[in-house]
Design an enzyme around this catalytic site. Structure first.
Site, short mmCIF file in Angstrom:
data_model
loop_
_atom_site.label_atom_id
_atom_site.label_comp_id
_atom_site.label_asym_id
_atom_site.label_seq_id
_atom_site.Cartn_x
_atom_site.Cartn_y
_atom_site.Cartn_z
N HIS A 169 0.84 -1.21 0.00
CA HIS A 169 0.00 0.00 0.00
C HIS A 169 0.87 1.26 0.00
O HIS A 169 0.68 2.17 -0.82
CB HIS A 169 -0.90 -0.02 1.24
CG HIS A 169 -1.73 1.21 1.42
ND1 HIS A 169 -3.08 1.25 1.16
CD2 HIS A 169 -1.40 2.47 1.82
CE1 HIS A 169 -3.54 2.46 1.41
NE2 HIS A 169 -2.53 3.22 1.81
N GLU A 170 1.84 1.31 0.92
CA GLU A 170 2.67 2.52 1.03
C GLU A 170 3.54 2.73 -0.21
O GLU A 170 3.75 3.87 -0.63
CB GLU A 170 3.54 2.43 2.28
CG GLU A 170 2.76 2.37 3.59
CD GLU A 170 1.78 3.51 3.77
OE1 GLU A 170 2.00 4.60 3.21
OE2 GLU A 170 0.77 3.30 4.47
N HIS A 173 1.85 4.78 -2.74
CA HIS A 173 2.02 6.22 -2.55
C HIS A 173 3.38 6.68 -3.05
O HIS A 173 3.50 7.73 -3.68
CB HIS A 173 1.89 6.57 -1.07
CG HIS A 173 0.51 6.41 -0.51
ND1 HIS A 173 -0.63 6.78 -1.19
CD2 HIS A 173 0.09 5.91 0.69
CE1 HIS A 173 -1.68 6.52 -0.44
NE2 HIS A 173 -1.28 5.99 0.70
N HIS A 179 -5.11 7.53 -2.44
CA HIS A 179 -6.02 6.51 -1.92
C HIS A 179 -7.17 6.23 -2.87
O HIS A 179 -7.55 7.08 -3.68
CB HIS A 179 -6.58 6.96 -0.56
CG HIS A 179 -5.63 6.72 0.57
ND1 HIS A 179 -5.56 7.55 1.66
CD2 HIS A 179 -4.72 5.74 0.78
CE1 HIS A 179 -4.65 7.09 2.50
NE2 HIS A 179 -4.12 6.00 1.98
#
Length: 428
Positions: A169-170, A173, A179
Site C-alpha cells: 500500500h505505502e 504512494h 487513496h
C-alpha cells in the site's frame, strides 16, 4: 463531533464527503458504523481526495528506482524484511516499466525505516494501531520515503500488521498513487488483511503506465551518462549565505522552520521541498503555527489578484481549505500577506501587508480583525522598520525579518532589543 471532524481530517477527507467516502450513510453523526471505521488501523497518508494519482501527477523520471532500509524492525529478521519489501515492490514492477534495486549505503530514491513516535518529518506516529505507516509521493528530499510505525507488531501472517500488505500500500504512494474509494482495493486507506499467497495487484490499483513487454527482452549493459542540469529546477538556497532572505518562518512542533521561496519553497534546515511534506503547497508567502491545536497555516498567492490560505495538522490538510483572506476579516483590497505570526502571550495573530499590519484573536469562526486595525508598522512596533518579510516567535520574543536582517522584539514591553542576520538561525 469535533472528534469526528478531526479523524476525517487526519485521513484527508473533506467534511461533506467523509462518511460517503467510506461507504457509510452521510449522517454527520458519530454512529456505530462510523466508530467502527475510525477504529480500524490505517495508512497515515492524507490525500484521499484524488484517485488514482496525486495532484499534479508526480512520478519518477527514471525507470530504475533504488531503495534502502536504514532501520529494521526486531519483529522480523532482516532477511524476512528484505524479502517482503522486494516482493511488495515486485507487484508494481510486474505492471509498469519500473525496476527496483536495493542498496546498502548512501541515499536511495526510497528511504525506508521502522521508527516510533516523532521521527522528524512533521507526521509523528501515534502508538499501536491507529496509523500504521506513511509514505511520500515521488520527488526530491523526502519524496518516495516510506516509514513504518515500530510500535506496531509486524508479521507475515494474519496476526498483527502484515508487512507485505502495508508495504505494498505505502509503495503505491511512493510511486504516485493516492487513496482509492474502492473498499476492496489495496489503496483503500484503512488496513484489511487478505490472503497474501499468490497475491497480485488488483487492476483498480495499477498505475496508468505502459505494461512491460512479456517476455522481457535481454537488457544490454548500460553506462548511465551524467544528467544535464535542468534549467527549470530551482537550487536549494545556501542557508549560510550572509545575504540570506526569508519568505516565511514559523516554528513547527518546536522546530524553527525557514520556508525559503524561489519558484519552489524549501524547508532550509532539512533541505526539503515544502511540497514533499505538505501536499499541494508549492509556494509560501507567510506561515504561522497555532501551538494549542498543532495547526500550521500557509499563505500563498493564488494568482495576480488573489491569495488564499491553507491549514494543516501534521502533514494532513484540514477539511474546508483553502480559504479566502476575506474569511479572516481582510478587506477585498488585500490580495496577499507578507508575513504572519501568532503571539502566544497575547493570544493574537499579527498579519503584515505592505507598510501596515492587522491583528486578530485566534478564532476561525469570528472572521473579524481587531478594532482600530490596520496600523502602520513603524509607528506601532517601533524599532523594527517599515516592512516585514517574515516573522516568528521564539522563547517569548518575536523576530521580524526584512531583507537579510531581523529585529528581536519584546511584544509585551513593545521594545526592540537587538539586530541579527537571518543566517544565524541556520545552524551554520
Amino acid at each position: 463531533q469535533d472528534y469526528l471532524s478531526r479523524f476525517f481530517s487526519d485521513v484527508g477527507v473533506s467534511a461533506p464527503d467523509s462518511q460517503e467516502f467510506f461507504g457509510l450513510e452521510a449522517t454527520g453523526q458519530l454512529d456505530s458504523n462510523t466508530l467502527e471505521v475510525m477504529n480500524r488501523p490505517r495508512c497515515g497518508f492524507t490525500d484521499v481526495l484524488r484517485y488514482s494519482h496525486f495532484e499534479g501527477g508526480p512520478k519518477w523520471d527514471k525507470t530504475v528506482i533504488t531503495y534502502r532500509v536504514t532501520e529494521y524492525t526486531p519483529d522480523l529478521t532482516q532477511s524476512e524484511v528484505d524479502e517482503t519489501l522486494a516482493k511488495a515492490l515486485k507487484l508494481y514492477g510486474d505492471v509498469t516499466p519500473l525496476d527496483f534495486k536495493q542498496i546498502d549505503s548512501g541515499t536511495a530514491d526510497i528511504m525506508i525505516k521502522f521508527t516510533p513516535g516523532d521521527h522528524g518529518d512533521f507526521a509523528p506516529f501515534d502508538g499501536p494501531q491507529g496509523v500504521l505507516a506513511h509514505a511520500f509521493s515521488p520527488g526530491e528530499g523526502h519524496g518516495g520515503d516510506t516509514h513504518f510505525d515500530e510500535d506496531e507488531s509486524w508479521t507475515l501472517t494474519a496476526e498483527g500488521s502484515n508487512l507485505f500488505l502495508v508495504a505494498a500500500h505505502e509503495f503505491g504512494h511512493a510511486l504516485g498513487l493516492a487513496h482509492s474509494q474502492v473498499q476492496t482495493a489495496l489503496m483503500f486507506p484503512t488496513y484489511q488483511y487478505v490472503n497474501t499467497d499468490g497475491y497480485t495487484l488488483p487492476s483498480s490499483d495499477q498505475p496508468t503506465a505502459e505494461p512491460k513487454p512479456n517476455p522481457k527482452p535481454p537488457r544490454k549493459p548500460m553506462v548511465k551518462p551524467p544528467r544535464a542540469p535542468d534549467p527549470t529546477s530551482e537550487p536549494v538556497p545556501d542557508r549560510c549565505d550572509p545575504q540570506l532572505t526569508f519568505d516565511a518562518v514559523t516554528k513547527i512542533q518546536g522546530i524553527c522552520t525557514s520556508l525559503k521561496m524561489g519558484g519552489t519553497s524549501f524547508i532550509l534546515l532539512a533541505r526539503l521541498k515544502i511540497q514533499s511534506v505538505w501536499a499541494g503547497i508549492t509556494k509560501v508567502d507567510a506561515a504561522y503555527e497555532y501551538k494549542r491545536d498543532n495547526t500550521v497555516f500557509f499563505f500563498k498567492v493564488q494568482n495576480l489578484v488573489m491569495s488564499r490560505y491553507w491549514g494543516f495538522r501534521g502533514n494532513a490538510a484540514l477539511p474546508g481549505y483553502p480559504k479566502r483572506l476575506s474569511d479572516l476579516g481582510f478587506p477585498s483590497s488585500v490580495t496577499g500577506v507578507d508575513a504572519a505570526v501568532h503571539v502566544s502571550s497575547a493570544s493574537r495573530t499579527l498579519f503584515f501587508v505592505g507598510y501596515r499590519f492587522w491583528r486578530r484573536v485566534f478564532n476561525e469562526r469570528r472572521g473579524k480583525m481587531d478594532r482600530g486595525y490596520p496600523k502602520l508598522i513603524h509607528r506601532e512596533l517601533r524599532g523594527i522598520g517599515y516592512k516585514v518579510d517574515a516573522a516568528f516567535e521564539n522563547r517569548g520574543f518575536l523576530y521580524f525579518s526584512y531583507g537579510s536582517s531581523q529585529t528581536e522584539y519584546h511584544y509585551t514591553r513593545r521594545r526592540a532589543s537587538r539586530k541579527l542576520f537571518n543566517y544565524r538561525w541556520m545552524d551554520c
